[in-house]
Design an enzyme around this catalytic site. Sequence first.
Site, PDB file in Angstrom:
ATOM      1  N   GLY A   1      35.154 129.599  30.269  1.00  0.00           N
ATOM      2  CA  GLY A   1      36.298 129.324  31.018  1.00  0.00           C
ATOM      3  C   GLY A   1      35.966 128.303  32.174  1.00  0.00           C
ATOM      4  O   GLY A   1      36.806 128.228  33.139  1.00  0.00           O
ATOM      5  N   HIS A   2      34.638 128.317  32.487  1.00  0.00           N
ATOM      6  CA  HIS A   2      34.187 127.787  34.190  1.00  0.00           C
ATOM      7  C   HIS A   2      33.330 126.696  33.813  1.00  0.00           C
ATOM      8  O   HIS A   2      32.066 126.505  33.848  1.00  0.00           O
ATOM      9  CB  HIS A   2      33.377 128.528  34.654  1.00  0.00           C
ATOM     10  CG  HIS A   2      33.556 128.409  36.406  1.00  0.00           C
ATOM     11  ND1 HIS A   2      32.543 127.860  36.970  1.00  0.00           N
ATOM     12  CD2 HIS A   2      34.338 129.020  37.280  1.00  0.00           C
ATOM     13  CE1 HIS A   2      32.761 127.781  38.157  1.00  0.00           C
ATOM     14  NE2 HIS A   2      33.884 128.389  38.252  1.00  0.00           N
ATOM     15  N   PHE A   3      33.763 125.380  33.447  1.00  0.00           N
ATOM     16  CA  PHE A   3      35.139 124.738  33.212  1.00  0.00           C
ATOM     17  C   PHE A   3      34.974 124.320  31.687  1.00  0.00           C
ATOM     18  O   PHE A   3      33.910 123.566  31.621  1.00  0.00           O
ATOM     19  CB  PHE A   3      35.271 123.983  34.103  1.00  0.00           C
ATOM     20  CG  PHE A   3      35.691 124.555  35.500  1.00  0.00           C
ATOM     21  CD1 PHE A   3      36.703 125.203  35.852  1.00  0.00           C
ATOM     22  CD2 PHE A   3      34.626 124.322  36.424  1.00  0.00           C
ATOM     23  CE1 PHE A   3      36.872 125.458  37.214  1.00  0.00           C
ATOM     24  CE2 PHE A   3      34.832 124.751  37.873  1.00  0.00           C
ATOM     25  CZ  PHE A   3      35.775 125.591  38.267  1.00  0.00           C
TER      26      PHE A   3
END
Length: 146
Positions: free
Chosen positions: A47-49
């Site tokens: 999720g990052h990124f």
Amino acid sequence: MIDVMQIQEILPHRYPFLLVDKITELKVKEVVRGYKNISISDHVFMGHFPGHPIYPGVLILEGMAQTGGVLAFESMEDKVDPKSKVVYFTGIDGAKFRNPVRPGDRLDYEMSVVKNRGNMWIFKGQAFVDGNLVAEAELKAMIVDK
């Protein structure tokens, strides 16, 4: 040198939150150096990124804190069992993030003792990739009973 198995005997952290792979140098009450290999398989990159993976700055700080925790435990004069104590980080001052850290990087940590009084510690922390400063901060900690 202190390998990851020995680090797990000193610190309570475990995968996926153990953020130091090896200690390469340790001078009691002075300085510690260690590193973490940053891998695309680290869960944080989900999720990052997506499509532009950047290792989070807060995890760089946590890795520095864990590295400093090893130094604090190894510097204790009474050599108590680390399983009966824990290092709490009590403050972070002057945190600066200079360059992004990406998968494939080796993140080198250096923690120097600024001040130590009993169970209280102040460290100057720096993190590097390929010799280039990527993050720095002053971290404060204390060792307490679990």
